[in-house]
Design an enzyme around this catalytic site. Structure first.
Site, PDB file in Angstrom:
ATOM      1  N   ARG A 174      92.324  56.587 -46.847  1.00 40.97           N
ATOM      2  CA  ARG A 174      91.452  55.676 -46.106  1.00 40.97           C
ATOM      3  C   ARG A 174      91.536  54.316 -46.798  1.00 40.97           C
ATOM      4  O   ARG A 174      91.903  54.226 -47.977  1.00 40.97           O
ATOM      5  CB  ARG A 174      89.997  56.160 -46.126  1.00 40.97           C
ATOM      6  CG  ARG A 174      89.784  57.536 -45.506  1.00 40.97           C
ATOM      7  CD  ARG A 174      88.324  57.944 -45.626  1.00 40.97           C
ATOM      8  NE  ARG A 174      88.056  59.251 -45.022  1.00 40.97           N
ATOM      9  CZ  ARG A 174      87.968  60.394 -45.688  1.00 40.97           C
ATOM     10  NH1 ARG A 174      88.143  60.398 -47.004  1.00 40.97           N
ATOM     11  NH2 ARG A 174      87.712  61.526 -45.063  1.00 40.97           N
ATOM     12  N   HIS A 186      94.263  53.055 -40.466  1.00 40.76           N
ATOM     13  CA  HIS A 186      93.991  54.451 -40.131  1.00 40.76           C
ATOM     14  C   HIS A 186      95.152  55.070 -39.351  1.00 40.76           C
ATOM     15  O   HIS A 186      95.351  56.284 -39.387  1.00 40.76           O
ATOM     16  CB  HIS A 186      92.693  54.559 -39.329  1.00 40.76           C
ATOM     17  CG  HIS A 186      91.824  55.693 -39.789  1.00 40.76           C
ATOM     18  ND1 HIS A 186      91.230  55.728 -41.043  1.00 40.76           N
ATOM     19  CD2 HIS A 186      91.464  56.847 -39.184  1.00 40.76           C
ATOM     20  CE1 HIS A 186      90.544  56.841 -41.166  1.00 40.76           C
ATOM     21  NE2 HIS A 186      90.677  57.543 -40.062  1.00 40.76           N
TER      22      HIS A 186
END
Length: 297
Positions: free
Chosen positions: A147, A243
């Site tokens: 992330r 992402h």
């Protein structure tokens, strides 16, 4: 703030070790429940709600125009709140136990092909200090499936080059070990040993892997901007974000035959159901492969 919300937030912080952003989100969602309670003729507090009251609450947030995914998130917080009240003996039964969650159509995330990612990396000018760092950023994002927050908080002391692993801190301050591939490790080594060593580092940031030219940590916004710029440079028409690289990491693993539990561990998903979306992506990939190559299609 209502005392019940305040004590619930303290429980999430102290006993469940939730991140501050998650705790604030739970608080905002529960405030909606208390707003609904204040609108009721009988003026019942949520602690005295029945299943019928909660179904009325669902109808109310639906009338506010909230999409199913937002409704589901709010109900998840409400259910957690009632479990807490039950655990603290503030209620004798949980009215949310039989509450139905709105059906959500799970949208399959955009993914990039290996060729797309190679093009993005190839578009980086590695003759500059920033380019050397940016190549390492993309390699680590895709090579480890991180992330953005995990990347910007990555520590030098948590990069174990000898065993080819990095330790990252994910959601809820949970730590996990993730393998790092040779290409990502090579790009990281060049950045750390040839460029970063020449940057005057701001006090307190000495252990961070990725820094800007002023010697302070990179912002999340910078990483988002970098990925979008590289996608535009290579002519990618998809909606690409950091992402997307994480999704691509997981998809390529599943397509290559990786065990779903191993992928779950690497992504840091608390529940296997979150990781299962990649099996759907894999089915789509298999389906498209059959359609394209099978002689009867």
């Amino acid at each position: 703030m209502h005392p019940a919300i305040k004590s619930f937030k303290a429980y999430l912080k102290l006993e469940r070790s939730f991140a501050s952003n998650s705790i604030e989100a739970y608080g905002r969602d529960l405030e909606k429940l208390f707003q609904f309670a204040a609108l009721q003729e009988d003026k019942l507090s949520p602690e005295k709600f029945t299943l019928a009251h909660l179904r009325g609450f669902i109808a109310w947030i639906n009338e506010l125009g909230m999409i199913p995914s937002s409704q589901a998130r709010i109900l998840s917080g409400v259910k957690a709140f009632y479990k807490y009240l039950l655990m603290e003996d503030l209620i004798t039964n949980d009215p949310s136990e039989l509450l139905e969650t709105p059906k959500i159509q799970r949208k399959l995330p955009d993914t990039l092909s290996i060729n797309d990612i190679d093009k993005m990396i190839g578009a980086i000018d590695v003759s500059t200090p920033e380019g050397t760092r940016n190549k390492a950023i993309i390699e680590v994002l895709y090579g480890c499936g991180l992330r953005v927050s995990e990347l910007t908080e990555l520590r030098i002391s948590n990069v174990y080059r000898e065993i080819e692993f990095v330790k990252v801190t994910g959601k809820g301050s949970k730590e996990r070990l993730v393998p790092i591939g040779s290409e990502a490790l090579k790009a990281l080594k060049i950045w750390l040993e040839q460029v970063r060593v020449h940057i005057p580092v701001k006090r307190g940031e000495e252990d961070l892997v990725f820094l800007n030219r002023r010697g302070t940590r990179l912002s999340r916004v910078y990483v988002f901007t970098l990925v979008k710029q590289l996608a535009e440079l290579t002519g990618l028409k998809k909606n690409v974000s950091p992402h997307t690289l994480r999704h691509s990491f997981a998809t390529h693993l599943v397509e290559g035959g990786a065990d779903l539990r191993a992928v779950q561990e690497m992504l840091g998903h608390e529940s296997i159901t979150t990781t299962e979306i990649y099996t759907h992506l894999d089915r789509e990939y298999l389906k498209s492969t059959i359609i394209e190559f099978h002689p009867r299609n």
